[in-house]
Scaffold this motif. Structure first.
Motif, PDB file in Angstrom:
ATOM      1  N   THR A 159      39.930  31.755  43.446  1.00  9.44           N
ATOM      2  CA  THR A 159      40.840  32.888  43.528  1.00  9.44           C
ATOM      3  C   THR A 159      42.219  32.508  43.017  1.00  9.44           C
ATOM      4  O   THR A 159      42.549  31.338  42.853  1.00  9.44           O
ATOM      5  CB  THR A 159      40.954  33.382  44.980  1.00  9.44           C
ATOM      6  N   ARG A 162      46.230  33.671  43.987  1.00 10.96           N
ATOM      7  CA  ARG A 162      47.034  34.390  44.967  1.00 10.96           C
ATOM      8  C   ARG A 162      48.436  34.598  44.434  1.00 10.96           C
ATOM      9  O   ARG A 162      49.104  33.658  44.011  1.00 10.96           O
ATOM     10  CB  ARG A 162      47.087  33.622  46.288  1.00 10.96           C
ATOM     11  N   ALA A 188      47.641  46.509  42.870  1.00 12.29           N
ATOM     12  CA  ALA A 188      46.217  46.640  43.164  1.00 12.29           C
ATOM     13  C   ALA A 188      45.709  48.038  42.825  1.00 12.29           C
ATOM     14  O   ALA A 188      44.616  48.205  42.258  1.00 12.29           O
ATOM     15  CB  ALA A 188      45.950  46.320  44.635  1.00 12.29           C
ATOM     16  N   GLU A 247      39.641  41.380  38.862  1.00 14.38           N
ATOM     17  CA  GLU A 247      39.165  41.967  40.108  1.00 14.38           C
ATOM     18  C   GLU A 247      40.108  41.656  41.263  1.00 14.38           C
ATOM     19  O   GLU A 247      40.544  40.511  41.446  1.00 14.38           O
ATOM     20  CB  GLU A 247      37.769  41.437  40.445  1.00 14.38           C
ATOM     21  N   VAL A 248      40.427  42.680  42.036  1.00 14.93           N
ATOM     22  CA  VAL A 248      41.225  42.517  43.250  1.00 14.93           C
ATOM     23  C   VAL A 248      40.286  42.164  44.397  1.00 14.93           C
ATOM     24  O   VAL A 248      39.336  42.893  44.689  1.00 14.93           O
ATOM     25  CB  VAL A 248      41.996  43.805  43.576  1.00 14.93           C
ATOM     26  N   LEU A 249      40.571  41.046  45.063  1.00 18.11           N
ATOM     27  CA  LEU A 249      39.751  40.603  46.193  1.00 18.11           C
ATOM     28  C   LEU A 249      40.345  41.034  47.524  1.00 18.11           C
ATOM     29  O   LEU A 249      39.612  41.371  48.459  1.00 18.11           O
ATOM     30  CB  LEU A 249      39.573  39.085  46.143  1.00 18.11           C
ATOM     31  N   SER A 250      41.661  41.019  47.621  1.00 10.90           N
ATOM     32  CA  SER A 250      42.320  41.523  48.826  1.00 10.90           C
ATOM     33  C   SER A 250      43.780  41.787  48.499  1.00 10.90           C
ATOM     34  O   SER A 250      44.336  41.227  47.557  1.00 10.90           O
ATOM     35  CB  SER A 250      42.208  40.537  50.001  1.00 10.90           C
ATOM     36  N   VAL A 253      45.421  38.914  46.200  1.00 11.99           N
ATOM     37  CA  VAL A 253      44.443  37.875  45.880  1.00 11.99           C
ATOM     38  C   VAL A 253      43.493  38.433  44.832  1.00 11.99           C
ATOM     39  O   VAL A 253      42.854  39.479  45.037  1.00 11.99           O
ATOM     40  CB  VAL A 253      43.672  37.415  47.129  1.00 11.99           C
ATOM     41  N   LEU A 254      43.421  37.717  43.706  1.00  8.00           N
ATOM     42  CA  LEU A 254      42.636  38.144  42.559  1.00  8.00           C
ATOM     43  C   LEU A 254      41.573  37.098  42.233  1.00  8.00           C
ATOM     44  O   LEU A 254      41.691  35.927  42.624  1.00  8.00           O
ATOM     45  CB  LEU A 254      43.543  38.314  41.333  1.00  8.00           C
ATOM     46  N   GLU A 255      40.560  37.516  41.495  1.00  5.44           N
ATOM     47  CA  GLU A 255      39.644  36.519  40.954  1.00  5.44           C
ATOM     48  C   GLU A 255      40.422  35.617  40.000  1.00  5.44           C
ATOM     49  O   GLU A 255      41.357  36.058  39.329  1.00  5.44           O
ATOM     50  CB  GLU A 255      38.501  37.196  40.204  1.00  5.44           C
ATOM     51  N   ARG A 256      40.068  34.368  39.958  1.00  7.20           N
ATOM     52  CA  ARG A 256      40.715  33.437  39.029  1.00  7.20           C
ATOM     53  C   ARG A 256      39.981  33.520  37.689  1.00  7.20           C
ATOM     54  O   ARG A 256      38.768  33.325  37.615  1.00  7.20           O
ATOM     55  CB  ARG A 256      40.690  32.009  39.564  1.00  7.20           C
TER      56      ARG A 256
END
Length: 247
Positions: A2, A4, A19, A35-38, A45-48
């Motif tokens: 991820t 951040r 987001a 992609e937004v993860l949270s 927090v995004l996908e790396r």
């Protein structure tokens, strides 16, 4: 893995706004979007993503995908993504809140945003004010429908990955499709001419005219003027030189 994003003292709506913009672009299923993860008021927090060298084929695919994004159903100019109340533009360290207005006229909606920036310059700019007046009157409108825009699509916010050209860090808003091409052209991008050519082939010229490249500078005005507000230096002179073409 991820990635951040956080910043001390960031406005509470900053990361939720980003987001929401990413989700609004991604829901079209047209162009790869990180992609937004949270998300929370404190962090995003995004996908790396893993960058790969950009190729002409990937650039052509991205240009066509960007055109598909711009042809996706979209509300009127100046509309913000669902849930977003304040438009922001600029770096994480200093995201400018900018006034917006919803309108069927590209010029009217753009004039509101541009005027808000010009009001913050250290001195008034008559040539920018003349362009704002022309925009507000609709004199610089064409037939292009409003498009979902990344809104800050300089090369640093376009990351080529195994999935293709991928959008990150948007300042999403509904507006003229040339805004995204104008930002790509402003600071240069890998295989830019391939991107532009593929975009034109996919989008067509019926709405914007075969001379659309002559209006790229008009749609760079907001970005360059924002840089003048944020960073000073020679950006004001650049903005006024652009404005002189359309005043």
């Amino acid at each position: 893995m991820t990635f951040r994003k956080s910043a001390a003292g960031a406005p509470a709506d900053l990361f939720p706004t980003e987001a929401a913009g990413l989700a609004w672009l991604a829901e079209t299923g047209t162009v790869p979007v990180v992609e937004v993860l949270s998300v929370s008021p404190e962090a995003l927090v995004l996908e790396r993503l893993t960058a790969v060298p950009p190729t002409r084929d990937a650039a052509a695919e991205f240009g066509a995908a960007l055109a598909a994004l711009h042809r996706s159903p979209c509300p009127a100019h100046g509309t913000l993504p669902p849930g977003v109340e304040q438009y922001r533009f600029g770096p994480l360290s200093d995201p400018l809140p900018v006034a917006t207005a919803v309108s069927t006229s590209m010029g009217e909606a753009t004039a509101v945003r541009l005027a808000d920036l010009v009001d913050r310059l250290p001195a008034d700019s008559p040539v920018l004010r003349r362009v704002i007046d022309r925009l507000a009157s609709g004199d610089l409108d064409d037939d292009a429908p409003a498009a979902r825009l990344h809104g800050d699509l300089w090369a640093g916010n376009l990351l080529f990955t195994a999935s293709g050209g991928t959008l990150i860090d948007p300042a999403a808003i509904a507006g003229h499709p040339l805004v995204d091409l104008a930002m790509l052209s402003l600071f240069g991008a890998p295989h830019l001419e391939t991107v532009l050519g593929a975009w034109e082939d996919a989008y067509g010229t019926a709405d914007i005219g075969a001379d659309w490249r002559t209006r790229i500078g008009l749609h760079q005005l907001f970005g360059v003027t924002a840089h003048a507000v944020l960073f000073g230096g020679g950006y004001l002179a650049s903005a006024e030189a652009l404005a002189a073409r359309y005043a």
